[in-house]
Design an enzyme around this catalytic site. Structure first.
Site, PDB file in Angstrom:
ATOM      1  N   LYS A 294       0.842  -1.190   0.000  1.00  0.00           N
ATOM      2  CA  LYS A 294       0.000   0.000   0.000  1.00  0.00           C
ATOM      3  C   LYS A 294       0.880   1.245   0.000  1.00  0.00           C
ATOM      4  O   LYS A 294       1.988   1.244   0.552  1.00  0.00           O
ATOM      5  CB  LYS A 294      -0.899  -0.010   1.240  1.00  0.00           C
TER       6      LYS A 294
ATOM      7  N   VAL B 275       3.730   3.271   2.979  1.00  0.00           N
ATOM      8  CA  VAL B 275       4.170   2.389   4.067  1.00  0.00           C
ATOM      9  C   VAL B 275       5.690   2.274   4.132  1.00  0.00           C
ATOM     10  O   VAL B 275       6.230   1.657   5.056  1.00  0.00           O
ATOM     11  CB  VAL B 275       3.559   0.971   3.913  1.00  0.00           C
TER      12      VAL B 275
ATOM     13  N   LYS C 155       7.713   1.725   0.973  1.00  0.00           N
ATOM     14  CA  LYS C 155       8.218   0.872  -0.116  1.00  0.00           C
ATOM     15  C   LYS C 155       9.534   1.408  -0.679  1.00  0.00           C
ATOM     16  O   LYS C 155      10.486   0.658  -0.880  1.00  0.00           O
ATOM     17  CB  LYS C 155       7.202   0.789  -1.262  1.00  0.00           C
ATOM     18  N   THR C 156       9.555   2.705  -0.956  1.00  0.00           N
ATOM     19  CA  THR C 156      10.755   3.281  -1.569  1.00  0.00           C
ATOM     20  C   THR C 156      11.947   3.185  -0.619  1.00  0.00           C
ATOM     21  O   THR C 156      13.051   2.796  -1.035  1.00  0.00           O
ATOM     22  CB  THR C 156      10.513   4.755  -1.956  1.00  0.00           C
TER      23      THR C 156
ATOM     24  N   ASP D 259       6.977   3.196 -10.348  1.00  0.00           N
ATOM     25  CA  ASP D 259       5.862   4.019  -9.852  1.00  0.00           C
ATOM     26  C   ASP D 259       5.847   5.324 -10.644  1.00  0.00           C
ATOM     27  O   ASP D 259       6.871   6.008 -10.714  1.00  0.00           O
ATOM     28  CB  ASP D 259       6.065   4.312  -8.367  1.00  0.00           C
TER      29      ASP D 259
END
Length: 685
Positions: free
Chosen positions: A24, A27, A29-30, A55
């Protein structure tokens, strides 16, 4: 069975070719993908690693503090690591790339396909992914780490190789049936099939080349020794259950996922000193970025500050309470200087004639909560006039049902929300709407039969094959559902409509859809006009005047449908650019990646001609000086998180999954040194 390590050490020590990091939005991710790429590069000296962002709203440059582009660039201070931010290519850029290599190789096939389908929403992802796989294969990196888009779009991207493989098989079959006429048909439709002055491209050979690459990728993605997926979540309801859905969908795709990172954990039993320090540090970060946002948006925007709450906002009662906060009825003093503009969404509430309100921003900042609460507030106001309000989710990973705590029907029909007399909700099942779209656009069974029996039939591919491919092109479901939603909503007499948008990059493309879809329809109409003389001539040459006339009649009827749909799309475009009817509310949190992604979002919306003058800054820590007040907030959040950590351990037992717990940090993770430190947390049990 022994418990698995509670870290990503297995990913670092493994010999994976492909590592995907996703979940999601918002949270981490990167941050996780960057830190993991740094760790993998350090653990494999002499090997090469490439970190790729897929993205549309890229953050790699922000995370490393270094500018990246579509070309692999060495990461400063990390030997063996390159990074790139993949931008979906335009048709012109792909064609130029093909011409740059003399019109040969798989790129030329992509160029021809892209030129033919450049206006189809989502085809840029398709062409981008095909070109990316070819490019990465040719670069021969030992390991590729993907920083993926939020959940719904990532799943479609990972499912794309199978779709492309199917499409290439159909195109190859069509080429086999038609032979030289395949290239001639492309040329007749204005598609470049060879370098200027050179030999025509052998489309069959190019398709076979590209198909080989795609089949290799599909095989590797399904091999758990070469591919793995790391899911990142935070201990909150929407994130936990979206992660579970992600895990199930990955299993259906045959992609291994046995690593779960649980981020932003507050210490379960915080002592007063450490907690006060953590609170003070995070408060200082937020204050800095809140001031920057005030400077960015000055006196032209309504900036609505919202506090970090002790509990999640779920259910009708919690949403009613939150609605009072976004409308300013209940406010927290954050010590901000007064401005001439109201620090709430009351301007959205009170604007007469405003119908469409779009709510969006970076993932994980509270878009769904804000859109649902705004709809609740609008419904309370509209009830005075016996009017209806609708809230619509256009995010492939829907959360409205979770936010309201009720099941919202996925059949593209408004569902009455329990507890409200005049509030309705929709979580658009894009597949259903897309099916209806293609049914309306396509020929009827009688028309299809007439076309197949005409002399034109031999030249036409099976419409079922083409339809099954087109309906699964990444992004096409959003594209057609958006226009369909607009028509549906207008027909049902809603006074106000609130859209819960997908995260930034995909939201921008969705809002740019009317222009894109208009180009597609114009291109299809143009192609029909160019083909008409050829089809008529072929029909006459075949000696089938009656059948030829029947086939031509079908083509004319399809043309009329295209013109009708184009008129609808242009009406939607005019509505979006009308500030009296449409507006956009940007939601952010006071952290670096969110602040600057919001600024890019606002600029893009302004360039598109949309009205945007509201920024909601969510999850702000109240500036209380009392240590006990700060402790109370952290204790409440820690207790809430502990419940979800227990659920995560039930969903992902340690015998089968590596569950990595990462604490909330007192500083942001930015720059190589901070990413190295974060990598140590991720990879050490």
């Amino acid at each position: 069975m022994a418990e698995l390590a509670a870290s990503l050490s297995n990913v670092v020590s493994g010999q994976f070719k492909w590592i995907f990091v996703g979940g999601k939005g918002g949270v981490g991710k990167t941050t996780t993908s960057c830190a993991l790429a740094v760790a993998v590069a350090a653990a494999r000296p002499g090997k090469t690693v490439c970190l790729i962002s897929t993205d549309p709203a890229h953050n790699l440059s922000d995370a490393f503090g270094q500018k990246f582009s579509r070309e692999p660039t060495a990461v400063t201070g990390v030997p063996g690591l390159d990074a790139m931010e993949v931008e979906p290519p335009s048709a012109d850029s792909v064609v130029a790339a093909a011409e740059g290599v003399g019109g040969t190789g798989p790129e030329a096939s992509l160029a021809a396909m892209s030129e033919l389908t450049s206006a189809i929403p989502g085809i840029d992802e398709a062409v981008s992914f095909g070109a990316l796989m070819q490019s990465v294969q040719s670069m021969q990196y030992d390991t590729v780490v993907f920083d993926t888009a939020p959940t719904g779009h990532t799943l479609r991207l990972l499912g794309f190789p199978k779709l492309l493989d199917m499409a290439l098989d159909k195109l190859t079959e069509l080429h086999t049936r038609l032979g030289p006429m395949f290239n001639a048909g492309l040329a007749a439709m204005g598609v470049n099939t060879g370098a200027e002055g050179g030999e025509p491209i052998d489309a069959g050979a190019r398709l076979a080349e590209l198909s080989t690459v795609v089949k290799q990728v599909v095989t590797q993605f399904r091999n758990p020794e070469s591919t793995t997926f790391v899911a990142v979540c935070i201990p909150e309801f929407l994130s936990v259950y979206e992660t579970e859905r992600l895990s199930q969908e990955l299993s259906k795709l045959g992609i291994a996922c046995n690593n779960i990172v649980v981020n932003q954990l507050i210490p379960a039993n915080p002592d007063s000193v450490a907690s006060a320090q953590l609170y003070t540090a995070r408060l200082a970060i937020q204050r800095k970025y809140l001031e920057q946002m005030r400077e960015l948006y000055s006196d032209d925007f309504h900036i609505t500050p919202l506090p970090l709450l002790a509990a999640e906002v779920r259910g009708s009662d919690a949403l009613r309470s939150f609605a009072k906060r976004i409308t300013g009825e209940v406010a927290v003093d954050f010590g901000l200087p007064a401005t001439d503009l109201e620090p709430s969404l009351t301007n959205v509430m009170s604007q007469t004639g405003l119908v469409w309100t779009f709510v969006g921003g970076k993932g994980g900042v509270g878009k769904t909560t804000t859109s649902a609460a705004l709809a609740v507030a609008l419904a309370a106001d509209a009830a005075k006039r016996s009017a209806k309000v609708l809230v619509v989710s256009t995010d492939p990973a829907h959360n409205l049902s979770d936010a309201f705590g009720v099941k919202i029907s996925p059949d593209a029909k408004p569902t009455p929300v329990a507890g409200f007399d005049n509030l309705y909700a929709m979580e658009v099942d894009a597949a259903t709407v897309t099916e209806e779209f293609f049914s309306n656009l396509s020929a009827s069974s009688e028309e299809s039969a007439a076309l197949r029996n005409s002399p034109l039939g031999a030249l036409m591919p099976d419409t079922n094959d083409i339809g099954s491919i087109a309906k699964n092109v990444p992004g096409i479901d959003e594209a057609v559902s958006f226009s369909s939603i607009m028509r549906l909503v207008r027909s049902m007499d809603f006074e106000r409509v609130v859209f819960d948008m997908a995260p930034t990059g995909h939201a921008l493309r969705l809002l740019g859809l009317p222009d894109t879809l208009d180009k597609l329809l114009a291109k299809l109409s143009d192609m029909k006009s160019q083909m008409d003389p050829m089809l008529s001539m072929l029909a006459t040459a075949a000696g089938g005047d009656a059948n030829g006339a029947s086939g031509q009649s079908v083509m004319d009827q399809l043309g009329e449908r295209l013109e009708s749909l184009q008129a609808d799309v242009r009406e939607v475009a005019a509505t979006l650019s009308d500030a009296e009817k449409s507006t956009f509310v940007a939601v952010a949190i006071a952290e670096f990646l969110s602040v600057y992604e919001t600024e890019r979002l606002v600029q893009e919306l302004a360039n598109m001609g949309m009205d945007v003058r509201n920024v909601v800054v969510n999850q702000l820590m109240p500036p209380t000086e009392a240590v006990e007040d700060r402790m109370a907030i952290l204790r409440a959040r820690a207790k809430m998180q502990a419940g979800y950590v227990e659920q995560i351990e039930e969903l992902y037992p340690p015998d089968d999954f590596h569950v990595t717990r990462v604490p909330m940090l007192s500083e942001e993770v930015r720059g190589v040194d901070a990413l190295r430190a974060f990598a140590t947390r991720l990879t050490t049990s």
